[in-house]
Design a protein around this motif. Structure first.
Motif, PDB file in Angstrom:
ATOM      1  N   GLU A 253     -30.545  73.526  20.546  1.00 43.07           N
ATOM      2  CA  GLU A 253     -29.548  74.334  19.856  1.00 43.07           C
ATOM      3  C   GLU A 253     -30.186  75.026  18.663  1.00 43.07           C
ATOM      4  N   THR A 254     -29.571  76.119  18.219  1.00 41.48           N
ATOM      5  CA  THR A 254     -30.133  76.901  17.113  1.00 41.48           C
ATOM      6  C   THR A 254     -29.926  76.244  15.764  1.00 41.48           C
ATOM      7  N   GLY A 255     -28.988  75.319  15.664  1.00 42.35           N
ATOM      8  CA  GLY A 255     -28.678  74.721  14.378  1.00 42.35           C
ATOM      9  C   GLY A 255     -27.562  75.448  13.662  1.00 42.35           C
ATOM     10  N   ALA A 256     -27.029  76.508  14.277  1.00 45.11           N
ATOM     11  CA  ALA A 256     -25.916  77.244  13.684  1.00 45.11           C
ATOM     12  C   ALA A 256     -24.658  76.378  13.681  1.00 45.11           C
ATOM     13  N   TRP A 257     -23.727  76.727  12.819  1.00 44.15           N
ATOM     14  CA  TRP A 257     -22.464  76.013  12.759  1.00 44.15           C
ATOM     15  C   TRP A 257     -21.789  76.094  14.120  1.00 44.15           C
ATOM     16  N   ARG A 258     -21.323  74.952  14.625  1.00 39.59           N
ATOM     17  CA  ARG A 258     -20.769  74.895  15.976  1.00 39.59           C
ATOM     18  C   ARG A 258     -19.325  74.404  15.978  1.00 39.59           C
ATOM     19  N   GLY A 259     -18.600  74.666  14.915  1.00 40.70           N
ATOM     20  CA  GLY A 259     -17.214  74.225  14.842  1.00 40.70           C
ATOM     21  C   GLY A 259     -16.307  75.033  15.751  1.00 40.70           C
TER      22      GLY A 259
ATOM     23  N   ARG B 251     -15.050  89.456  12.856  1.00 42.51           N
ATOM     24  CA  ARG B 251     -14.469  88.142  12.603  1.00 42.51           C
ATOM     25  C   ARG B 251     -14.393  87.388  13.927  1.00 42.51           C
ATOM     26  N   ILE B 252     -14.909  86.170  13.934  1.00 43.34           N
ATOM     27  CA  ILE B 252     -14.783  85.314  15.113  1.00 43.34           C
ATOM     28  C   ILE B 252     -13.324  84.872  15.176  1.00 43.34           C
ATOM     29  N   THR B 253     -12.663  85.199  16.273  1.00 42.24           N
ATOM     30  CA  THR B 253     -11.248  84.869  16.426  1.00 42.24           C
ATOM     31  C   THR B 253     -11.040  83.585  17.219  1.00 42.24           C
ATOM     32  N   GLU B 254     -12.051  83.217  17.999  1.00 40.69           N
ATOM     33  CA  GLU B 254     -11.978  81.974  18.762  1.00 40.69           C
ATOM     34  C   GLU B 254     -13.391  81.493  19.060  1.00 40.69           C
ATOM     35  N   GLN B 255     -13.608  80.223  18.872  1.00 40.04           N
ATOM     36  CA  GLN B 255     -14.903  79.635  19.209  1.00 40.04           C
ATOM     37  C   GLN B 255     -14.678  78.211  19.688  1.00 40.04           C
ATOM     38  N   ILE B 256     -15.147  77.958  20.894  1.00 39.40           N
ATOM     39  CA  ILE B 256     -15.152  76.612  21.452  1.00 39.40           C
ATOM     40  C   ILE B 256     -16.607  76.354  21.834  1.00 39.40           C
ATOM     41  N   PRO B 257     -17.293  75.473  21.100  1.00 44.66           N
ATOM     42  CA  PRO B 257     -18.716  75.262  21.357  1.00 44.66           C
ATOM     43  C   PRO B 257     -19.005  75.014  22.842  1.00 44.66           C
ATOM     44  N   ASP B 258     -20.043  75.685  23.336  1.00 44.67           N
ATOM     45  CA  ASP B 258     -20.513  75.584  24.712  1.00 44.67           C
ATOM     46  C   ASP B 258     -19.541  76.161  25.732  1.00 44.67           C
ATOM     47  N   GLU B 259     -18.462  76.824  25.278  1.00 46.64           N
ATOM     48  CA  GLU B 259     -17.502  77.406  26.214  1.00 46.64           C
ATOM     49  C   GLU B 259     -17.236  78.887  25.982  1.00 46.64           C
ATOM     50  N   ARG B 260     -16.890  79.267  24.731  1.00 45.88           N
ATOM     51  CA  ARG B 260     -16.552  80.670  24.491  1.00 45.88           C
ATOM     52  C   ARG B 260     -16.626  81.037  23.020  1.00 45.88           C
ATOM     53  N   VAL B 261     -16.901  82.319  22.789  1.00 46.85           N
ATOM     54  CA  VAL B 261     -16.848  82.909  21.457  1.00 46.85           C
ATOM     55  C   VAL B 261     -16.183  84.272  21.624  1.00 46.85           C
ATOM     56  N   ALA B 262     -15.128  84.509  20.849  1.00 46.74           N
ATOM     57  CA  ALA B 262     -14.439  85.798  20.870  1.00 46.74           C
ATOM     58  C   ALA B 262     -14.475  86.390  19.465  1.00 46.74           C
TER      59      ALA B 262
END
Length: 133
Positions: free
Chosen positions: A120-126, A41-52
């Motif tokens: 960009e890959t076109g993936a969801w970037r929310g 489960r993605i717990t944090e996502q900030i486009p162009d900064e971080r994915v946890a």
């Protein structure tokens, strides 16, 4: 083109990555010659900064990837990865640094993948926060 399905080309031991919804992914990988599956489960996502992320079933792991813009065409990517070895084979591989070497190779392939695309890959970037979107 499904960006998650392209990830097995980037991650050396990854056999399959399937996005189930905006924050849940199912992975299948060969680790130290053993087949492993897990849901993350993605717990944090900030486009162009971080994915946890953290695993919610199967192989136990968690991590964060951060992207640090250094210039117009230069980005430093860092990875923090916490893997819980499962059994003697995993413990030996962990002691020999196999996870670290695999991760380093995966980051190099990820760099080549991103630089080779140029877009960009076109993936969801929310944005995802620990308290919901």
């Amino acid at each position: 083109m499904d960006p998650v399905r392209e990830l097995p080309d980037v991650h050396g031991g990854c056999r399959e990555g399937r996005q189930l919804d905006d924050t849940t992914l199912r992975w299948k990988a060969s680790i130290a010659g053993q087949e492993r599956t897990w849901k993350a489960r993605i717990t944090e996502q900030i486009p162009d900064e971080r994915v946890a992320w953290t695993s919610v079933d199967g192989a136990k792991n968690a991590g964060v990837v951060t992207f640090h813009r250094l210039g117009d065409n230069v980005t430093r990517v860092t990875l923090q990865l916490d893997v819980d070895p499962d059994g003697p084979v995993d413990n030996i591989g962990d002691a020999l640094g196999l996870v670290e070497r695999r991760a380093k190779g995966d980051l190099e392939r990820f760099k080549d993948f991103i630089e080779g695309r140029g877009v960009e890959t076109g993936a969801w970037r929310g944005t995802v926060s620990q308290h919901g979107r």
